[in-house]
Write a protein that holds these residues in place. Structure first.
Motif, PDB file in Angstrom:
ATOM      1  N   PRO B 252     -37.342 -50.690 -30.865  1.00  0.00           N
ATOM      2  CA  PRO B 252     -38.103 -50.655 -32.118  1.00  0.00           C
ATOM      3  C   PRO B 252     -39.281 -49.686 -32.105  1.00  0.00           C
ATOM      4  O   PRO B 252     -39.573 -49.053 -33.108  1.00  0.00           O
ATOM      5  N   ASP B 253     -39.970 -49.548 -30.953  1.00  0.00           N
ATOM      6  CA  ASP B 253     -41.146 -48.670 -30.953  1.00  0.00           C
ATOM      7  C   ASP B 253     -40.924 -47.372 -30.174  1.00  0.00           C
ATOM      8  O   ASP B 253     -41.851 -46.603 -29.955  1.00  0.00           O
ATOM      9  N   GLY B 254     -39.687 -47.149 -29.739  1.00  0.00           N
ATOM     10  CA  GLY B 254     -39.385 -45.913 -29.016  1.00  0.00           C
ATOM     11  C   GLY B 254     -39.776 -45.944 -27.551  1.00  0.00           C
ATOM     12  O   GLY B 254     -39.567 -44.979 -26.820  1.00  0.00           O
ATOM     13  N   ASN B 255     -40.326 -47.064 -27.102  1.00  0.00           N
ATOM     14  CA  ASN B 255     -40.843 -47.124 -25.733  1.00  0.00           C
ATOM     15  C   ASN B 255     -39.951 -47.883 -24.756  1.00  0.00           C
ATOM     16  O   ASN B 255     -40.339 -48.101 -23.617  1.00  0.00           O
ATOM     17  N   PHE B 256     -38.792 -48.333 -25.213  1.00  0.00           N
ATOM     18  CA  PHE B 256     -37.861 -48.978 -24.283  1.00  0.00           C
ATOM     19  C   PHE B 256     -37.280 -47.873 -23.396  1.00  0.00           C
ATOM     20  O   PHE B 256     -36.886 -46.824 -23.890  1.00  0.00           O
ATOM     21  N   PRO B 257     -37.243 -48.107 -22.057  1.00  0.00           N
ATOM     22  CA  PRO B 257     -36.814 -47.010 -21.179  1.00  0.00           C
ATOM     23  C   PRO B 257     -35.370 -46.572 -21.433  1.00  0.00           C
ATOM     24  O   PRO B 257     -34.515 -47.386 -21.765  1.00  0.00           O
ATOM     25  N   GLN B 258     -35.165 -45.288 -21.292  1.00  0.00           N
ATOM     26  CA  GLN B 258     -33.830 -44.731 -21.480  1.00  0.00           C
ATOM     27  C   GLN B 258     -33.547 -43.766 -20.345  1.00  0.00           C
ATOM     28  O   GLN B 258     -34.475 -43.194 -19.792  1.00  0.00           O
ATOM     29  N   ALA B 259     -32.263 -43.559 -20.054  1.00  0.00           N
ATOM     30  CA  ALA B 259     -31.942 -42.508 -19.089  1.00  0.00           C
ATOM     31  C   ALA B 259     -31.946 -41.189 -19.847  1.00  0.00           C
ATOM     32  O   ALA B 259     -31.314 -41.064 -20.890  1.00  0.00           O
ATOM     33  N   VAL B 260     -32.691 -40.233 -19.329  1.00  0.00           N
ATOM     34  CA  VAL B 260     -32.820 -38.944 -20.016  1.00  0.00           C
ATOM     35  C   VAL B 260     -32.407 -37.815 -19.072  1.00  0.00           C
ATOM     36  O   VAL B 260     -32.861 -37.753 -17.924  1.00  0.00           O
ATOM     37  N   LYS B 261     -31.556 -36.921 -19.541  1.00  0.00           N
ATOM     38  CA  LYS B 261     -31.078 -35.761 -18.774  1.00  0.00           C
ATOM     39  C   LYS B 261     -30.624 -36.165 -17.374  1.00  0.00           C
ATOM     40  O   LYS B 261     -31.243 -35.806 -16.376  1.00  0.00           O
ATOM     41  N   ASN B 262     -29.569 -36.907 -17.350  1.00  0.00           N
ATOM     42  CA  ASN B 262     -29.007 -37.384 -16.080  1.00  0.00           C
ATOM     43  C   ASN B 262     -30.078 -38.070 -15.229  1.00  0.00           C
ATOM     44  O   ASN B 262     -30.224 -37.816 -14.045  1.00  0.00           O
ATOM     45  N   TYR B 263     -30.835 -38.953 -15.879  1.00  0.00           N
ATOM     46  CA  TYR B 263     -31.847 -39.784 -15.204  1.00  0.00           C
ATOM     47  C   TYR B 263     -33.012 -38.973 -14.640  1.00  0.00           C
ATOM     48  O   TYR B 263     -33.659 -39.416 -13.707  1.00  0.00           O
ATOM     49  N   GLY B 328     -26.455 -39.593 -26.075  1.00  0.00           N
ATOM     50  CA  GLY B 328     -27.694 -39.155 -26.690  1.00  0.00           C
ATOM     51  C   GLY B 328     -28.684 -38.697 -25.640  1.00  0.00           C
ATOM     52  O   GLY B 328     -28.620 -37.572 -25.151  1.00  0.00           O
ATOM     53  N   SER B 329     -29.571 -39.623 -25.244  1.00  0.00           N
ATOM     54  CA  SER B 329     -30.693 -39.244 -24.377  1.00  0.00           C
ATOM     55  C   SER B 329     -30.250 -38.630 -23.046  1.00  0.00           C
ATOM     56  O   SER B 329     -30.882 -37.691 -22.566  1.00  0.00           O
ATOM     57  N   ASN B 330     -29.176 -39.131 -22.465  1.00  0.00           N
ATOM     58  CA  ASN B 330     -28.824 -38.649 -21.119  1.00  0.00           C
ATOM     59  C   ASN B 330     -28.235 -37.238 -21.139  1.00  0.00           C
ATOM     60  O   ASN B 330     -28.117 -36.591 -20.107  1.00  0.00           O
ATOM     61  N   LEU B 331     -27.860 -36.759 -22.343  1.00  0.00           N
ATOM     62  CA  LEU B 331     -27.420 -35.370 -22.495  1.00  0.00           C
ATOM     63  C   LEU B 331     -28.442 -34.566 -23.304  1.00  0.00           C
ATOM     64  O   LEU B 331     -28.232 -33.397 -23.593  1.00  0.00           O
ATOM     65  N   ASP B 332     -29.504 -35.263 -23.722  1.00  0.00           N
ATOM     66  CA  ASP B 332     -30.535 -34.666 -24.576  1.00  0.00           C
ATOM     67  C   ASP B 332     -29.928 -34.159 -25.892  1.00  0.00           C
ATOM     68  O   ASP B 332     -30.306 -33.099 -26.388  1.00  0.00           O
ATOM     69  N   ILE B 333     -29.010 -34.945 -26.422  1.00  0.00           N
ATOM     70  CA  ILE B 333     -28.399 -34.594 -27.713  1.00  0.00           C
ATOM     71  C   ILE B 333     -28.941 -35.543 -28.776  1.00  0.00           C
ATOM     72  O   ILE B 333     -28.809 -36.762 -28.652  1.00  0.00           O
ATOM     73  N   GLU B 334     -29.532 -34.960 -29.815  1.00  0.00           N
ATOM     74  CA  GLU B 334     -30.183 -35.800 -30.823  1.00  0.00           C
ATOM     75  C   GLU B 334     -29.419 -35.848 -32.143  1.00  0.00           C
ATOM     76  O   GLU B 334     -29.961 -36.289 -33.156  1.00  0.00           O
ATOM     77  N   ASP B 335     -28.171 -35.418 -32.111  1.00  0.00           N
ATOM     78  CA  ASP B 335     -27.363 -35.415 -33.335  1.00  0.00           C
ATOM     79  C   ASP B 335     -26.561 -36.710 -33.428  1.00  0.00           C
ATOM     80  O   ASP B 335     -25.609 -36.912 -32.668  1.00  0.00           O
ATOM     81  N   PRO B 336     -26.929 -37.605 -34.352  1.00  0.00           N
ATOM     82  CA  PRO B 336     -26.218 -38.885 -34.434  1.00  0.00           C
ATOM     83  C   PRO B 336     -24.751 -38.723 -34.799  1.00  0.00           C
ATOM     84  O   PRO B 336     -23.914 -39.552 -34.416  1.00  0.00           O
ATOM     85  N   ASN B 337     -24.429 -37.661 -35.536  1.00  0.00           N
ATOM     86  CA  ASN B 337     -23.021 -37.428 -35.902  1.00  0.00           C
ATOM     87  C   ASN B 337     -22.178 -37.283 -34.634  1.00  0.00           C
ATOM     88  O   ASN B 337     -21.089 -37.843 -34.525  1.00  0.00           O
ATOM     89  N   PHE B 338     -22.713 -36.526 -33.674  1.00  0.00           N
ATOM     90  CA  PHE B 338     -21.980 -36.352 -32.423  1.00  0.00           C
ATOM     91  C   PHE B 338     -21.897 -37.665 -31.647  1.00  0.00           C
ATOM     92  O   PHE B 338     -20.836 -38.026 -31.133  1.00  0.00           O
ATOM     93  N   VAL B 339     -23.028 -38.357 -31.542  1.00  0.00           N
ATOM     94  CA  VAL B 339     -23.055 -39.572 -30.710  1.00  0.00           C
ATOM     95  C   VAL B 339     -22.026 -40.585 -31.222  1.00  0.00           C
ATOM     96  O   VAL B 339     -21.273 -41.184 -30.445  1.00  0.00           O
ATOM     97  N   ILE B 340     -21.978 -40.761 -32.534  1.00  0.00           N
ATOM     98  CA  ILE B 340     -21.005 -41.703 -33.106  1.00  0.00           C
ATOM     99  C   ILE B 340     -19.582 -41.187 -32.905  1.00  0.00           C
ATOM    100  O   ILE B 340     -18.681 -41.934 -32.497  1.00  0.00           O
ATOM    101  N   ALA B 341     -19.384 -39.907 -33.172  1.00  0.00           N
ATOM    102  CA  ALA B 341     -18.030 -39.345 -33.045  1.00  0.00           C
ATOM    103  C   ALA B 341     -17.542 -39.392 -31.596  1.00  0.00           C
ATOM    104  O   ALA B 341     -16.362 -39.656 -31.333  1.00  0.00           O
ATOM    105  N   ALA B 342     -18.451 -39.157 -30.637  1.00  0.00           N
ATOM    106  CA  ALA B 342     -18.063 -39.212 -29.225  1.00  0.00           C
ATOM    107  C   ALA B 342     -17.654 -40.633 -28.853  1.00  0.00           C
ATOM    108  O   ALA B 342     -16.680 -40.852 -28.117  1.00  0.00           O
ATOM    109  N   HIS B 343     -18.406 -41.600 -29.378  1.00  0.00           N
ATOM    110  CA  HIS B 343     -18.057 -43.003 -29.128  1.00  0.00           C
ATOM    111  C   HIS B 343     -16.662 -43.309 -29.683  1.00  0.00           C
ATOM    112  O   HIS B 343     -15.817 -43.891 -28.989  1.00  0.00           O
TER     113      HIS B 343
END
Lengths: 86, 644
Positions: B252-263, B328-343
């Motif tokens: 909700p606040d953007g602060n939950f940890p995520q894996a970014v660029k292969n951790y 998304g974050s682990n590939l540094d891709i911010e396009d939701p169209n791709f993230v959904i389509a990849a899923h």
């Protein structure tokens, strides 16, 4: 004879079939879906849902409330008594 | 035990000679009550270590628990057990949807499949009968096409399927089994095992009923459980927005940890993460929310549709928190169209999102470091953020084209093939690719992931993040420690990990979903609830302690399978090197790292508590006999893999 009015709000339906299962249980005291008076279908390509009530459904007239209404937590099935509880 | 709550029959199918044998379920209930327990015991007893994952002698077991298909909320989870093509140890996967209940209504608690068919086949199981049908025409089809074809061919659109896509056919080691088109038995490569058996699908249709011992008593208890779920605070978040709203794309606040660029990091800037956050996706892409069988109380799934742009059209369900991280974050891709389509692409191809995401992230990092060059990766530009390249590489993985053939082996094997020290940033444990959040900050969470009998993953001993923050008294009571999974805390976390290993094994034995359990919310379905439901359903009483003992035994059986088949020891019980050597770079978790010395202390404490050997991490004869596993001890002794 049906008692009260059951309505389905398809926008809220998640196609989980809790209603089918509950109806089968009411009819058989067992778990399954084949003896349910409700038929839920999801189009998996489009996400569209269809919910049909069979003619045999009497809105659980001997029960305090319909089992499907009780089982549905999404708000998709609503029920109310009409005409003085008939 | 009678047949109440069970279909009563287990079916053995040998695809090599097409023989079918029906056995009573009761035969298998002495060791555990079903589900994950039943599958694990059979695999342990019947598959020897000289059998490879893709050998015909490997088994694949679909097993339902006693509560599956009942009025107990979320009673839909089916266990799938086989030898894991990624780790060489155990695959213990689990899936929701409607297939599991349909299998029970068709008359079977479990399917034990061995052999290899001469040509592609599928199984049609209907009301106690089975047909082995030719599937040559289905080979090569996507998951959705396969289901449509099977339903059409049998003129029955109520058939439920469990099938593989091209990834499983091509023996991609992270191929999954897709159920009801959109639900994945994701982890562990079970889809590749199905592919190796030339088994394209299992289709089932059931019109039979499961009888409870005390219908009214069961109804009442199930209703009580449902009410608990409706009142539980954290589950409410899942009901409103799925796992994505809880922590996806930073929460909700953007602060939950995520894996970014292969951790490389645990924090993704809000300017990026908000584009993939659940509320954004809801507004732009959500067609509806969906639920697994009998899960009106949570219904965590989203059906998303991409209508415009280069990744359209794409539609499908099952998007969870891990997808936002993997693509998304682990590939540094911010396009939701791709993230959904990849899923959706992974669902249609039958490819595990976690495995695929981990492979792509490793390849992107190798490219950015110059360890892989343009012409070595199918002439793709694998710079961070390149969504089109990521999609092409996914396609190449599924078809094993060029470099895709290397990635299809999983990140550990791929890094061994490529060499150049790329293993140092391969995010995997025991050969299982990881796509997990929060590993650096939350030590107990990480310990559970690394020690998982599945190879690696949070669906074993990992205690929940957040569930006990508001209920420290429950944590104190259960684990003797109120501060479970608090950021940075290594001390007194082991008991909670062990408690959840047992408890989650019990949930899997019963056939419910973790999202309705105390794994998500301290106030959700408890051991007492499970004991009460089982008693009302069968007339048999198993105390909370009995259930936990059963969970402990199953966990030990799984561990022993891994020891015998894959030879894992203490050396394998460490997190990926990067998480121990490179601290988080930015954001609220800056500086967090998994400290090796502290990790060693946790391991010592863990083995001690489990009754295992501290030096090697192996089980001990004394420890196993103490919990009634003399048979397991004897088998380990035969392979000289036990400490006396």
């Amino acid at each position: 004879m049906k008692r009260g009015l059951i309505e389905v709000k398809l926008d809220y339906c998640t196609a989980c079939r809790s209603c089918e299962l509950a109806c089968h249980f009411r009819n058989t005291s067992s778990f399954g879906t084949s003896h349910s008076f409700i038929d839920v279908n999801l189009n998996k390509a489009t996400g569209e849902v269809q919910v049909d009530f069979l003619e045999a459904c009497d809105n659980c007239r001997e029960e305090p409330f319909p089992f499907c209404y009780d089982a549905c937590c999404t708000g998709a099935i609503t029920w109310k008594l009409v005409n003085g509880g008939k | 035990m009678g047949n109440n709550l069970y279909a009563g029959k287990v079916m053995r199918i040998n695809l090599s000679n097409r023989s079918v044998r029906i056995e009573p379920t009761a035969k298998y209930l002495e060791d555990s009550l079903g589900g994950r327990g039943l599958g694990s015991w059979i695999l342990f007893r019947e598959v020897e270590p000289n059998v490879g994952s893709f050998d015909p002698e490997n088994l694949i077991i679909f097993s339902a628990g006693p509560l599956l298909g009942t009025l107990a909320p979320t009673a839909c989870r089916l266990s799938i057990t086989t030898k894991n093509p990624l780790t060489g140890g155990l695959c213990s996967s689990n899936v929701g949807g409607h297939f599991g209940p349909e299998l029970k209504f068709a008359g079977f608690d479990a399917l034990i499949i061995s052999g290899r068919a001469d040509y592609p086949v599928y199984l049609l199981i209907e009301d106690g009968e089975i047909k082995i049908k030719e599937a040559k025409h289905l080979w090569g089809l996507t998951v959705g096409e396969t289901e449509d074809e099977i339903c059409s061919q049998n003129s029955d659109y109520k058939i439920r399927t469990s099938c593989i896509g091209p990834a499983g056919e091509n023996l991609v080691r992270g191929a999954c089994i897709m159920v009801d088109r959109g639900r994945a038995a994701g982890r562990g490569g079970a889809g590749a095992v199905m592919g190796s058996k030339n088994l394209k699908a299992i289709a089932t249709r059931g019109r039979l009923s499961i009888k409870p011992f005390d219908p009214q008593g069961f109804f009442y208890r199930a209703k009580q459980c449902r009410e608990k779920i409706l009142e539980a605070e954290i589950i409410k978040i899942y009901r409103e927005g799925g796992s994505m709203r809880f922590g996806g794309a930073g929460g909700p606040d953007g602060n939950f940890p995520q894996a970014v660029k292969n951790y490389d990091d645990e924090y993704w800037p809000i300017s990026k993460s908000r584009k993939i956050y659940e509320k954004t996706l809801k507004e732009k892409f959500e067609v509806r929310r969906l639920g697994c069988f009998n899960c009106s109380s949570i219904s965590c799934s989203h059906f998303y549709k991409v209508s415009d742009g280069p990744f359209s059209p794409s539609a499908g369900e099952g998007f969870q928190i891990n997808t936002a991280r993997a693509f998304g974050s682990n590939l540094d891709i911010e396009d939701p169209n791709f993230v959904i389509a990849a899923h959706n692409f992974c669902s249609e191809m039958g490819l595990d999102v976690d495995m695929a995401g981990a492979c792509l992230a490793w390849a992107f990092e190798a490219f950015s470091r110059g360890d892989l060059t343009f012409d070595e990766v199918n002439n793709l530009d694998l710079s961070w953020g390149k969504s089109h390249s990521a999609m092409e590489l996914l396609k190449d993985m599924v078809s094993r084209k060029g470099f895709g053939d290397v990635l299809a082996e999983g990140v550990k094997r791929a890094s061994e093939i490529v060499g150049k020290g790329t293993i140092d940033y391969a995010i995997q444990v025991k050969g299982a690719d990881l796509n997990e959040a929060s590993m650096r900050p939350f030590k107990a969470w990480s310990l559970g992931i690394v020690l998982s009998t599945h190879g690696g993953g949070h669906l074993d001993g990992s205690p929940p993040i957040g569930a006990f923050k508001k209920h420290p008294e429950v944590a104190k009571d259960l684990f003797g420690e109120p501060m479970v999974n608090f950021r940075g805390r290594y001390e007194n976390q082991v008991k909670a990990v062990i408690w959840f290993e047992k408890y989650k094994a019990v949930i899997d034995i019963m056939g419910l979903c973790y999202f309705a359990s105390m794994w998500l919310d301290a106030k959700a379905i408890s051991l007492k609830d499970l004991s009460d439901l089982f008693e009302a359903g069968t007339g048999e009483f198993y105390s909370e302690k009995d259930l936990m003992s059963m969970g402990e035994r199953v966990h030990n059986v799984q561990k022993a399978f891994n020891t015998i088949h894959a030879g894992f020891t203490r050396e394998d019980d460490f997190p990926p090197k990067k998480l121990m050597t490179k601290p988080a770079q930015t954001g609220p978790f800056k500086g967090d790292v998994l400290d090796k010395k502290q990790w060693n202390k946790m391991l010592d404490e863990y083995y001690e508590e489990k009754g295992w050997d501290r030096k090697t991490g192996l089980q001990t004869e004394e420890g196993l006999k103490k919990i009634g596993l003399g048979e397991v001890a004897n088998k380990l002794k035969k392979f000289n893999k036990i400490i006396n």
